[in-house]
Enzyme design. Structure first.
Site, PDB file in Angstrom:
ATOM      1  N   ASN A 150       0.831  -1.198   0.000  1.00  0.00           N
ATOM      2  CA  ASN A 150       0.000   0.000   0.000  1.00  0.00           C
ATOM      3  C   ASN A 150       0.871   1.256   0.000  1.00  0.00           C
ATOM      4  O   ASN A 150       2.016   1.204   0.440  1.00  0.00           O
ATOM      5  CB  ASN A 150      -0.903   0.007   1.245  1.00  0.00           C
ATOM      6  N   CYS A 171      -5.573  -7.067  -3.402  1.00  0.00           N
ATOM      7  CA  CYS A 171      -6.080  -6.771  -2.065  1.00  0.00           C
ATOM      8  C   CYS A 171      -7.114  -7.840  -1.733  1.00  0.00           C
ATOM      9  O   CYS A 171      -7.661  -8.482  -2.628  1.00  0.00           O
ATOM     10  CB  CYS A 171      -6.710  -5.373  -2.063  1.00  0.00           C
ATOM     11  N   HIS A 172      -7.383  -8.043  -0.446  1.00  0.00           N
ATOM     12  CA  HIS A 172      -8.381  -9.053  -0.088  1.00  0.00           C
ATOM     13  C   HIS A 172      -9.689  -8.441   0.421  1.00  0.00           C
ATOM     14  O   HIS A 172     -10.517  -9.139   0.991  1.00  0.00           O
ATOM     15  CB  HIS A 172      -7.821 -10.033   0.957  1.00  0.00           C
ATOM     16  N   HIS A 201     -10.099  -0.188  -1.819  1.00  0.00           N
ATOM     17  CA  HIS A 201     -10.597   0.190  -0.498  1.00  0.00           C
ATOM     18  C   HIS A 201     -11.849   1.062  -0.580  1.00  0.00           C
ATOM     19  O   HIS A 201     -12.392   1.451   0.456  1.00  0.00           O
ATOM     20  CB  HIS A 201      -9.528   0.898   0.342  1.00  0.00           C
TER      21      HIS A 201
END
Length: 435
Positions: A150, A171-172, A201
């Site tokens: 990130n 990303c998870h 996000h």
């Protein structure tokens, strides 16, 4: 036999991804090349992966070096998961990136995505991370970069315009969010289909279905009463006001927008905790770091060949075998989302195969969702421009346009805060003045 390089392997992420790779039959004979600047931890992780190979009788191989130039030649895929300039979430400069803004009233929860802390994390990370891509251009120009570092959008954007390397950010949060929603509405996750798109996000669950049934009516019925959403008040509020559930947690999302962390009353209303001081010692271990091999003394139980929910090994398998794999990835927006800029980083459904990563067409986001994304994209664009052009003023403009900062701090104080943060980074930003 594939060769997969993992840069940042000593973090523990390297061992987790190595097990994922070894657990897939098509990749079990791979050479896993681990790289980290921390030699002792690197050796611990190498030993951990070697025990998995030996204990399960696998044909794979693990090698390690603190010099990535020794490992990159011949690589098929390169995974990056690093913290540049200091530890990721403790010590300096992370403490300054959280606590200097806090003096000015900016309550950041994580400070690794946007916000002034996220911007300065990017500034100190960007030059070396771009060097990863430049080294790949020299040693393995056809390899695919899979980045977990990130700030995801800023780094994907930087790699894409600053190098010729094909790359995707992983990303998870999509997996985690959709699993939570499926559980909330009482549907087996395997029976759920979804469309998620936006930015990392801050991607939107545009569709959530079981067969032909829209699950959003059920979701709206239960979010105020289901215990699973009791600590997720920010995302519930966003769904109520903007119509769609958003990825990433309440804790993260609260700092991306101007609505939730401006004062103590808002913190209390949404069940948010005030920001605690940053520790100068590593007293934080994530669940996924447990049994990672980082603290392994060589006497622990044989690492099981159990896959995590990370996408990396499945993408690598698709790249090497041609068997397609669908996932949500962070890529440049070349027409996938038609009401976001063409040159920004988006998180959209993608298909991986032997030819690489192929973003799919989404179309228009709901205009209110696109507008919220744009408040973050403007910050990301200026931060990337600051790095590529060595433009310190563009970095200030990124901070001044951050939604939470702009809602909390006057422009003169933002300037003062920016100067204080720049000084705190010290030599980590010396590349702005090089050459």
């Amino acid at each position: 036999m594939a060769k997969i390089v993992i840069i940042g392997a000593g973090s523990g992420f390297g061992s987790r991804l190595s097990i994922d790779i070894l657990a897939r039959a098509a990749l079990a004979d791979s050479t896993i090349a681990l790289c980290d600047i921390h030699a002792e931890r690197l050796e611990q992780v190498r030993d951990y992966v070697q025990r998995a190979i030996d204990g399960h009788g696998l044909p794979g191989k693990v090698i390690a070096s603190t010099d990535r130039a020794e490992l990159l030649p011949g690589a098929d895929c390169v995974v990056t998961a690093v913290s540049i300039g200091g530890a990721a979430y403790w010590g300096e400069p992370y403490r300054s990136e959280v606590e200097i803004p806090l003096k000015y009233g900016v309550e950041q929860t994580v400070a690794d995505t946007i916000g002034v802390g996220g911007i300065f994390r990017f500034l100190r990370t960007a030059d070396e991370h771009l060097n990863f891509a430049k080294d790949m251009e020299r040693h393995c120009p056809d390899a695919l970069m899979l980045n977990y570092t990130n700030p995801m959008c800023m780094l994907t954007w930087l790699h894409s315009v600053g190098s010729s390397i094909e790359n995707v950010g992983l990303c998870h949060s999509v997996q985690g969010t959709t699993k939570k929603l499926a559980k909330g509405v009482g549907v087996d996750y395997g029976d759920v289909s979804y469309m998620v798109a936006g930015i990392n996000h801050q991607a939107w669950v545009l569709r959530l279905r079981q067969g032909n049934e829209d699950l959003y009516p059920k979701l709206r019925e239960i979010v105020d009463s289901d215990e699973a959403f009791a600590d997720d008040r920010v995302r519930v509020e966003m769904m109520k006001q903007f119509g769609y559930f958003v990825t990433e947690s309440t804790r993260h999302n609260a700092e991306y927008l101007p609505y939730f962390r401006r004062n103590r009353e808002l913190l209390d209303l949404y069940g948010l905790k005030p920001r605690e001081p940053v520790s100068m010692e590593n007293n934080r271990q994530r669940d996924w770091m447990k049994d990672s091999g980082v603290e392994d003394n060589g006497e622990a139980a044989l690492p099981p060949l159990q896959e995590s929910h990370e996408y990396a090994s499945l993408i690598i398998e698709a790249r090497l075998t041609g068997a397609p794999f669908a996932f949500n990835g962070n890529v440049m927006n070349h027409g996938s989302i038609t009401n976001l800029p063409a040159r920004c980083c988006v998180e959209v459904p993608c298909l991986a195969d032997r030819e690489g990563v192929h973003p799919t067409f989404v179309g228009e986001l709901p205009p209110q969702c696109a507008a919220l994304n744009m408040t973050n994209i403007a910050v990301q664009e200026l931060a990337v421009r600051a790095v590529l052009d060595r433009d310190r003023e563009a970095a200030f403009h990124a901070c001044a346009l951050d939604p939470l900062t702009a809602a909390t701090v006057s422009l003169p104080d933002i300037r003062e805060m920016f100067e204080e943060l720049w000084a705190a980074e010290g030599d980590r930003l010396s590349y702005f003045h090089a050459g």
